[in-house]
Design an enzyme around this catalytic site. Structure first.
Site: not given
Length: 603
Positions: A152, A78, A176
């Site tokens: 997210s 990420k 997330s």
């Protein structure tokens, strides 16, 4: 030919037989990324040439080994986690910087032989649970491009579910690392806070952030988690502690009572939750209704009060005058935190402490929770039309977890008629990560919902097992009066013992009824030449101090020795001195003390 979704075990098996090399795998990964219609998954990637060079370096150095258990395994990160040589953007181009070193977790995975493919998209500054808040586009559910991927950690989840990488790293503050797993038929491990150090991670809420792992199977995700975890003095919130055991059989799991089940009209999700409860009961669990109210009230604190100010803390200088450079919703959330005062935060901390007293009391009634990961899902256009309210619904059952210091594993739980997946989460107190992963793996296999986008994939049998001891607890095997429901079981439960699992010895044991004992007790003798059925037993975990006191009270002719179990492991347990069974009734053929008592009662 590689399967649509590949696992660590599958890739290593192909490497071992010579049908695949890391270089060939890199070419396959690059082809899959190029062929994908979802161009919002990746923000940046290692260059093709550098990837091939890294693959060649691995091949030159050797093969999978104990020192490099992730040798040749491709992964994604990420883009709020530092990777040397690639910009960290947090999905905000004007924020981007080029780190000189990997984040701690990335460095550990690369040292283990894993191949970094690149950086994935996210809700900007990890603020959101839906995956649409990024200038780099909105990654979509791999099952229907009209629907959100969850955030997210959106790109991280999609990269795994689409079969582009084997595992990925995300982060989780409010859910997330779990919601995107649910929306893409994946496992999402959200470890205990601080178990995976956050050095090199752009903070969202520094005291709550967790680095997470997405994978197609629990076995893969848990292996990655174990490699990445460990203390790091550069992270003030990093921490370690002995792992907490959980029972495998007879465990109590909390479920939402009917009146507190909110799915916002998604009736199929409600049905799939009920089916998950039945599957976990079928695995030996006992469902317990509980009051979700204090957990829900704790969850509401994350965005509605002083706690949101922690999102502003790392970005105070950056966001000044940057509204036009940021996602509008993210800017409103972060900049809006400036209206809260220190007094507001302390008031909310007091509220949270009071709620924690209630939730701690609730935990005495069950060992873990089974909750929907998210109550429903939405189309991208729906989310963009109502970005705050719909996003808040997604976190209904996730937001409390870090505030109340729990660990969690998101597990696939079936599909709606329209083909969209649904997921549930197993949640337990901090440092129950090892045991929770085993239960998650068993729940996943019980459903047979495939792996990621491949609904027909088979989840292979796993060797995962709950550890039989930790640094501050010791497991003891009992075969007679200390079994669950037997007269002396209170000597285990009283000092805090918990049932780990049922098991059986190897065939090399003989079993007897000891004469002149009250309550009646058996004697277990190791006999190397025996060919019996094995003796049924239970493994119980005791605090180390309680174990010592327990052993000190054991009367002759009984004692504690090492028992060999049929699964190939060993455990400390009750053995009897041979002299005591001379002339005693042998009951080996019955295979256990319960069977003996039932047989005696029937006569």
């Amino acid at each position: 030919m590689l399967p649509q979704i590949f696992t660590i075990a599958d890739l290593h098996a192909r490497y071992a037989e010579g049908s695949l090399t890391p270089l060939a795998l890199v070419d396959e990964v690059l082809q899959r990324i190029a062929a994908s219609t979802d161009k919002a998954v990746w923000i940046s990637r290692v260059s093709d040439a550098a990837l091939r060079d890294a693959a060649r370096a691995l091949m030159k150095a050797g093969s999978p080994s104990a020192n490099q258990p992730l040798w040749g395994i491709p992964f994604a990160v990420k883009d709020n986690i530092d990777c040397a040589g690639l910009d960290t953007t947090a999905a905000c181009p004007s924020f981007a910087y080029r780190p000189q070193e990997d984040a701690a977790v990335v460095a550990r995975l690369r040292a283990a032989g894993a191949l970094l493919i690149g950086k994935t998209n996210l809700d900007q500054f990890a603020t959101g649970l839906n995956g649409t808040r990024s200038p780099y586009g909105a990654p979509r559910s791999v099952f229907d491009s009209r629907y959100i991927s969850g955030g997210s950690s959106s790109g991280s989840a999609v990269s795994v579910a689409a079969g582009q990488v084997c595992f990925s790293l995300g982060t989780d503050t409010a859910g997330s690392g779990r919601v995107p797993a649910s929306f893409n038929n994946l496992i999402g491990i959200k470890p205990t806070k601080g178990l995976l150090p956050a050095h090199g991670v752009v903070p969202a809420c520094r005291s709550l952030d967790c680095v997470t792992v997405f994978a197609a199977t629990t076995r893969d995700a848990d292996q990655v988690r174990r490699i990445a975890q460990g203390d790091d003095v550069r992270d003030p919130y990093a921490r370690t502690a002995p792992q907490r055991p959980l029972p495998v059989s007879g465990f109590r799991f909390a479920v939402l009572p009917a009146a507190q089940r909110e799915f916002y009209g998604d009736n199929e999700a409600a049905l799939l939750y009920t089916e998950s409860i039945e599957r976990l009961k079928g695995l030996g669990g006992v469902a317990v209704d509980f009051d979700y109210t204090p957990f829900r009230e704790a969850a509401s604190l994350l965005y509605s009060g002083g706690f949101v100010a922690e999102r502003l803390e790392p970005l105070r200088e950056f966001i000044h005058g940057r509204a036009a450079e940021m996602d509008a919703t993210v800017y409103r959330i972060i900049s809006g935190a400036s209206r809260f005062t220190a007094a507001d935060l302390f008031a909310d901390m007091t509220t949270l402490t009071a709620l924690r007293r209630k939730t701690d009391a609730a935990w005495t009634q069950f060992d873990l929770m089974l909750l929907p990961t998210s109550p429903t899902t939405y189309r991208v256009d729906e989310m963009q039309a109502d970005p705050v309210q719909l996003n808040s619904r997604l976190g209904l059952y996730t937001n409390f977890v870090n505030l109340l210091d729990c660990c969690a594993v998101a597990v696939p739980a079936g599909f709606r008629k329209n083909g969209l997946p649904f997921g549930v989460s197993l949640i337990a107190p901090a440092f129950a990560d090892d045991a929770l992963a085993v239960l998650a793996e068993r729940l996943h296999r019980s459903g047979a919902f495939g792996l990621g986008i491949d609904r027909d994939a088979t989840i292979l049998e796993s060797t995962m097992s709950i550890p039989v001891h930790s640094d501050d607890r010791i497991v003891i095997a009992v075969v007679g009066a200390h079994l669950t429901g037997m007269p002396l079981n209170h000597e285990l439960t009283g000092p805090g013992g918990t049932l780990v699992r049922k098991a059986r010895t190897t065939k090399n044991y003989r079993f007897y009824v000891l004469p002149n004992t009250t309550p009646k007790k058996p004697g277990l003798i190791y006999a190397p030449d025996a060919e019996g059925p094995g003796i049924e037993l239970e493994l119980w975990s005791l605090p180390a101090a309680a174990f010592g006191q327990f052993v000190a009270r054991i009367p002759s002719p009984l004692g504690i020795g090492k028992l060999k179990l049929e699964d190939g492991t060993e455990a400390s347990g009750f053995l009897c001195e041979a002299y005591a069974v001379v002339g005693a009734q042998e009951i080996t053929e019955l295979g256990g003390w319960r069977a003996y008592l039932a047989n005696a009662a029937a006569k």
